[in-house]
Design an enzyme around this catalytic site. Sequence first.
Site, PDB file in Angstrom:
ATOM      1  N   GLU A 120      -2.909   6.492   0.735  1.00 15.21           N
ATOM      2  CA  GLU A 120      -1.828   5.933   1.544  1.00 15.21           C
ATOM      3  C   GLU A 120      -2.185   4.507   1.956  1.00 15.21           C
ATOM      4  OE1 GLU A 120      -1.528   8.257   5.178  1.00 15.21           O
ATOM      5  OE2 GLU A 120      -3.700   8.498   5.245  1.00 15.21           O
ATOM      6  N   ASP A 142      -5.028   1.928  12.423  1.00 17.36           N
ATOM      7  CA  ASP A 142      -4.305   1.417  11.257  1.00 17.36           C
ATOM      8  C   ASP A 142      -4.171  -0.101  11.282  1.00 17.36           C
ATOM      9  OD1 ASP A 142      -3.942   4.162  10.807  1.00 17.36           O
ATOM     10  OD2 ASP A 142      -1.989   4.151  11.793  1.00 17.36           O
TER      11      ASP A 142
END
Length: 523
Positions: A191, A13
Amino acid sequence: MAQNPILRGFNPDPSFCRVGQDYYIATSTFEWYPGVQIHHSRDLVNWSLVARPLNRASLLDMRGNPDSGGVWAPCLSHEGGRFWLVYTDVKRLDGAFKDAHNYITTCETIDGDWSDPWYVNSSGFDPSLFHDADGRKWFVSMRWNHRWQGSGANPANDRFDGIELQEWSAERGLFGPKHDIYAGTDLGLTEAPHLFHRDGWYYLTTAEGGTGYDHAVTMARSRQIEGPYETHPERHVITARFAPENPIQRMGHGQYVEGHDGRHWHSFLCGRPVPGPRGPFCATGRETGLAEVEWRDGWLWLKGGGQVAPIALPFEVPQAPRAAISRDFTGPELPPEFQWLRTPYPERLFTLTGTCLRLTGRESLGSWCEQSLIARRQEESAYSAAAVFRADPPTWQQAVGLTTYYNRHKFHAALITREAGARVVSLVSCLGDWQGEQLTFHGLHSCPEGDVTLGVRVNGASQRFTLNGEEMGPELDASIISDEGGKGEHASFTGAFVGVVAHDLTGQGWQADVLRFDYDDRI
């Protein structure tokens, strides 16, 4: 040439940030403490760990958090002479609900003491903070929908109920109207939104397709920050979902940065699958890659075309060679590559005496609260590790040893303990038995007196423990120690670790010493 991934081993991420000629990447740490890893580079090739900012109870306390909960998808930015960090602490992830609490902290220096956090909301996860040119700050987040099918905004995965935008300030918190700015594409699982502004357009990048092999970076744009946003002509700027033969897979979830020299870059999450008994698995977890991108017709594209980020990086800068690491724990602090699980009170787990790492046995390897497990990331698919122990466990309820660990459902361990008055090494595994958490025992092995060296050799899906350099026990399945092990990649999404662990199931805090830890992945 330099090669992807640039941050090897569990570093998912990646939030990407530039300050002058200094580049920073913040990555998720999930249940590992301290929270968030921040790496720094000036050449985009060689990166060093400079901070784990969430390092005290006021910023993060994950005792009781489930596996793969904790710190998800940080967002690092710099504005007004300060660094800003947005992070999520996930308290529940299985089932219909996601109890995910979002915070913001700030600091003048990347390695300083970060402020006590502002709580923002708990509507979703993976949020970001956008600093607009007019001085306003906008909180951008996906919204989680726990209700029935058909009640959400995205037709593919309506639990992921779209991206929302709201103004935020340190004084007022969230204020003003909420704006639903993007529902995502038919790939779904939309997301990790990031906003930036360029040439009169607001650009939104999101992660889509989940954490597995369908992962992608999706882009959209609008003339107004509130939308409406139109999707990129090819939907995805980066993805490997249409290239199953590529050696790097699971490309998605990253952030755009314009370099100090006018070149353009995008970070991305990725994995390097290797063969396993149940199919390919990513032994080194989800890692961070970097791709050069370019602007054409008002849209971002991979430089050279396509959607699959290349392995080779376009730099003449040499990549620092990998080296074996040996730690004797004689310093005042834990070596930088090591972390522990969940708790902001590490003094209950370990101390550094000046001559060794002293472990205080706490709860079991299956605990969600307080484990004396100190470990480092597996960075290549083949490696060896060894630790020297000084320990005299009084009963079978106390143990210390070496473990290859993913979570409380997926681990192998060689533990020095005592059975029928004799000191032995017990080999034990949890083979991904998600519900029952059953243990599999691989026999007891006589343990000589004095200091003992326990080692492990891993090569892809094969693992063997060693005792004083000699192989011990059966060949074990190392593919269990991965996202794909056990219930599978969408059930857990952290990474493989190797380290030392002690437990005392009587609750009396029995102690054992670790004199040295060696790690070598140049195999």
